[in-house]
Design a protein around this motif. Structure first.
Motif, PDB file in Angstrom:
ATOM      1  N   THR A 177      -4.291  -5.305   4.179  1.00  0.00           N
ATOM      2  CA  THR A 177      -3.600  -4.030   4.000  1.00  0.00           C
ATOM      3  C   THR A 177      -2.539  -4.129   2.910  1.00  0.00           C
ATOM      4  O   THR A 177      -2.147  -5.219   2.496  1.00  0.00           O
ATOM      5  N   SER A 178      -2.034  -2.954   2.479  1.00  0.00           N
ATOM      6  CA  SER A 178      -1.263  -2.875   1.229  1.00  0.00           C
ATOM      7  C   SER A 178       0.046  -2.121   1.373  1.00  0.00           C
ATOM      8  O   SER A 178       0.350  -1.207   0.614  1.00  0.00           O
ATOM      9  N   ILE A 181      -1.578   0.052  -4.005  1.00  0.00           N
ATOM     10  CA  ILE A 181      -2.894  -0.562  -4.071  1.00  0.00           C
ATOM     11  C   ILE A 181      -3.498  -0.325  -5.448  1.00  0.00           C
ATOM     12  O   ILE A 181      -3.341   0.750  -6.031  1.00  0.00           O
ATOM     13  N   THR A 182      -4.158  -1.338  -5.968  1.00  0.00           N
ATOM     14  CA  THR A 182      -4.894  -1.219  -7.222  1.00  0.00           C
ATOM     15  C   THR A 182      -6.299  -1.736  -6.992  1.00  0.00           C
ATOM     16  O   THR A 182      -6.485  -2.850  -6.485  1.00  0.00           O
ATOM     17  N   TYR A 183      -7.289  -0.923  -7.331  1.00  0.00           N
ATOM     18  CA  TYR A 183      -8.677  -1.312  -7.159  1.00  0.00           C
ATOM     19  C   TYR A 183      -9.188  -2.006  -8.413  1.00  0.00           C
ATOM     20  O   TYR A 183      -8.604  -1.901  -9.491  1.00  0.00           O
ATOM     21  N   GLY A 184     -10.310  -2.710  -8.248  1.00  0.00           N
ATOM     22  CA  GLY A 184     -10.840  -3.506  -9.340  1.00  0.00           C
ATOM     23  C   GLY A 184     -11.222  -2.705 -10.564  1.00  0.00           C
ATOM     24  O   GLY A 184     -11.286  -3.251 -11.662  1.00  0.00           O
ATOM     25  N   ASP A 185     -11.485  -1.397 -10.396  1.00  0.00           N
ATOM     26  CA  ASP A 185     -11.879  -0.581 -11.538  1.00  0.00           C
ATOM     27  C   ASP A 185     -10.687   0.049 -12.247  1.00  0.00           C
ATOM     28  O   ASP A 185     -10.857   0.821 -13.180  1.00  0.00           O
ATOM     29  N   GLY A 186      -9.462  -0.274 -11.800  1.00  0.00           N
ATOM     30  CA  GLY A 186      -8.266   0.245 -12.446  1.00  0.00           C
ATOM     31  C   GLY A 186      -7.625   1.421 -11.738  1.00  0.00           C
ATOM     32  O   GLY A 186      -6.504   1.812 -12.066  1.00  0.00           O
ATOM     33  N   SER A 205      -9.049  -2.280   3.984  1.00  0.00           N
ATOM     34  CA  SER A 205      -8.423  -2.098   5.293  1.00  0.00           C
ATOM     35  C   SER A 205      -7.503  -0.893   5.409  1.00  0.00           C
ATOM     36  O   SER A 205      -7.162  -0.487   6.512  1.00  0.00           O
ATOM     37  N   ASP A 206      -7.046  -0.349   4.302  1.00  0.00           N
ATOM     38  CA  ASP A 206      -6.061   0.729   4.347  1.00  0.00           C
ATOM     39  C   ASP A 206      -6.713   2.088   4.576  1.00  0.00           C
ATOM     40  O   ASP A 206      -7.806   2.355   4.092  1.00  0.00           O
ATOM     41  N   THR A 207      -5.995   2.940   5.312  1.00  0.00           N
ATOM     42  CA  THR A 207      -6.299   4.367   5.337  1.00  0.00           C
ATOM     43  C   THR A 207      -5.234   5.063   4.512  1.00  0.00           C
ATOM     44  O   THR A 207      -4.045   4.783   4.662  1.00  0.00           O
TER      45      THR A 207
END
Length: 451
Positions: free
Chosen positions: A206-207, A151-156, A102-104
């Motif tokens: 959102t983050s 924000i942290t994505y699943g791949d690190g 959801s974030d830009t």
């Protein structure tokens, strides 16, 4: 796609509220589309598919990514990331288009780059397409003090830093005062094309947090905000509160050899994208999530995060021998592959000729790129949508004998337990036009003509 396990995201969201909340409506039963969708008010081409981010490509290899002003979508990184041109505060960037978040965000010029182990590295290592967003050069930027984007994505990969408001434009659709992240810390394995991301999912995903210390970001201080599309609706920039996506596949040669493919589909606002379609179409409700169980729910008060739909069945040779229904499946432009329940993935991949092999070194099912691909149909809302066999083969290199090897497009997403999320990614979305109405909490899927 999404940045938190959904249960964590739900528990996080249950303690906070977005500033702009749309009224929850009772979900409608699936129904065949009998009213023509309007033509898009604003359309941009996907400027192409850029090379998938190194992390997402590694994750792919390791299996874990009227008058119309339409924007073109391009592709990067061997046709793994769909991007389009976005203007932020008068500055131009190629951003990944993601219906699974959801974030830009756009990194701030002068950002600090890190590797995935949090070690500082050269900014070039993050491989953004530009030096970043220059706050000082924007006459319309306004800071949001005492908060942080984190924000942290699943791949690190992770991003953290300030938050602000500015004018953001996509394909002629322009909103003012859009909240977005301008991170100063970034661990990003980029493609030298994109410089950030535009998320199109729901506010509760959102983050932004009510703290300047990223280590203190939590559900207790989350500050949900309106993503770009919600802001456009709120500012009454659209007659119709829908957006539509068509993603084109690249050729096998493009996927194998090209870092950047131009003009690979459209992103449209206010109506359906301008591509040829068939009469197979259905509108289905988006599923919310229970704040207590983390399981999809259509009950009043459910929280919306993703574009989650109820898959009635996957049909392929041998599929009559197992249950293939799955009602926790999201439509995600930010994920390359389909991720389905373990037994479904195993049975489908066994139907390739020769059968696909689950290679532990790759972390997924692989076949020679000249393999015969079995039929694959997805039944949603009583309608079956076919997936072209060309979408089920993604080249990953040559084997020891020089044979071009492909990872298959439909992979193991884990066990079919209630709180596990499954994904229909670009492999599926290449074959349909997906028209999203987050305000009415509905998605319309329309089969594309063969191309």
């Amino acid at each position: 796609m999404g940045v938190l396990p959904v249960l964590s995201a739900i528990l996080l969201a249950s303690t906070t509220h977005a500033e702009f909340t749309f009224v929850r409506r009772t979900s409608l039963a699936p129904r065949s589309q009998d009213v023509a969708l309007p033509a898009a008010e604003f359309t941009v081409p996907f400027t192409g598919k850029a090379s998938v981010r190194k992390s997402k490509k590694g994750a792919l290899a390791a299996l874990r990514g009227g008058a119309s002003n339409a924007v073109v979508v391009d592709g990067t990184d061997f046709d793994e990331e769909y991007i389009t041109n976005v203007t932020v505060g008068g500055q131009h960037f190629a951003l990944i288009v993601d219906t699974g978040s959801s974030d830009t965000w756009v990194p701030q010029i002068g950002f600090n780059c890190f590797d995935l182990d949090h070690n500082p590295v050269s900014p070039d290592t993050c491989a953004f397409g530009t030096p970043g967003f220059n706050i000082q050069a924007s006459k319309t930027f306004k800071p949001f003090p005492n908060v942080s984007f984190n924000i942290t994505y699943g791949d690190g990969e992770f991003l953290s830093g300030p938050v602000g408001f500015d004018t953001i434009s996509v394909g002629g659709l322009s909103v003012t005062g859009q909240e977005f992240g301008v991170p100063t810390l970034a661990a990003w394995e980029g493609d030298t094309v994109n410089t950030g991301l535009i998320g199109l999912a729901f506010p509760e995903l959102t983050s932004v947090y009510n703290t300047t210390d990223p280590t203190k970001a939590s559900g207790a201080n989350q500050l949900p905000y309106d993503p770009f599309f919600f802001t456009a609706v709120k500012e009454k920039k659209l007659k119709n509160s829908i957006f539509s996506v068509s993603l084109d596949r690249g050729t096998l040669e493009q996927q194998e050899n090209d870092i950047f493919d131009a003009n690979l589909g459209f992103l449209a606002f206010g109506g359906i994208v301008p591509v040829p379609v068939t009469d197979t179409s259905v509108t289905v409700p988006i599923e919310g999530y229970s704040a207590t169980t983390g399981i999809p729910s259509s009950a009043l008060g459910s929280t919306f995060f993703f574009y989650t739909v109820d898959v009635e069945s996957f049909t392929f040779p041998g599929s009559n021998k197992l249950s293939t229904a799955q009602n926790n499946t999201i439509l995600d432009t930010g994920t390359t592959l389909n991720f389905v329940p373990t037994d479904v993935a195993a049975a489908y991949n066994a139907a390739f000729k020769p059968p696909a092999v689950n290679d532990p070194d790759v972390g997924g099912f692989i076949v020679p790129c000249n393999a015969t691909v079995p039929e694959f149909l997805v039944r949603i809302g009583g309608k079956e949508f076919s997936v072209d066999g060309r979408d089920q083969l993604l080249p990953i290199g040559t084997d020891a004998n020089g044979v071009l090897t492909c990872i298959t497009g439909t992979q193991d997403g884990g066990p079919a337990v209630a709180d596990n999320i499954f994904i229909l990614g670009d492999v599926f979305l290449h074959n349909v036009v997906a028209t999203f109405n987050p305000i009415a909490e509905q998605v319309t899927l329309t089969q594309r003509q063969k191309y």
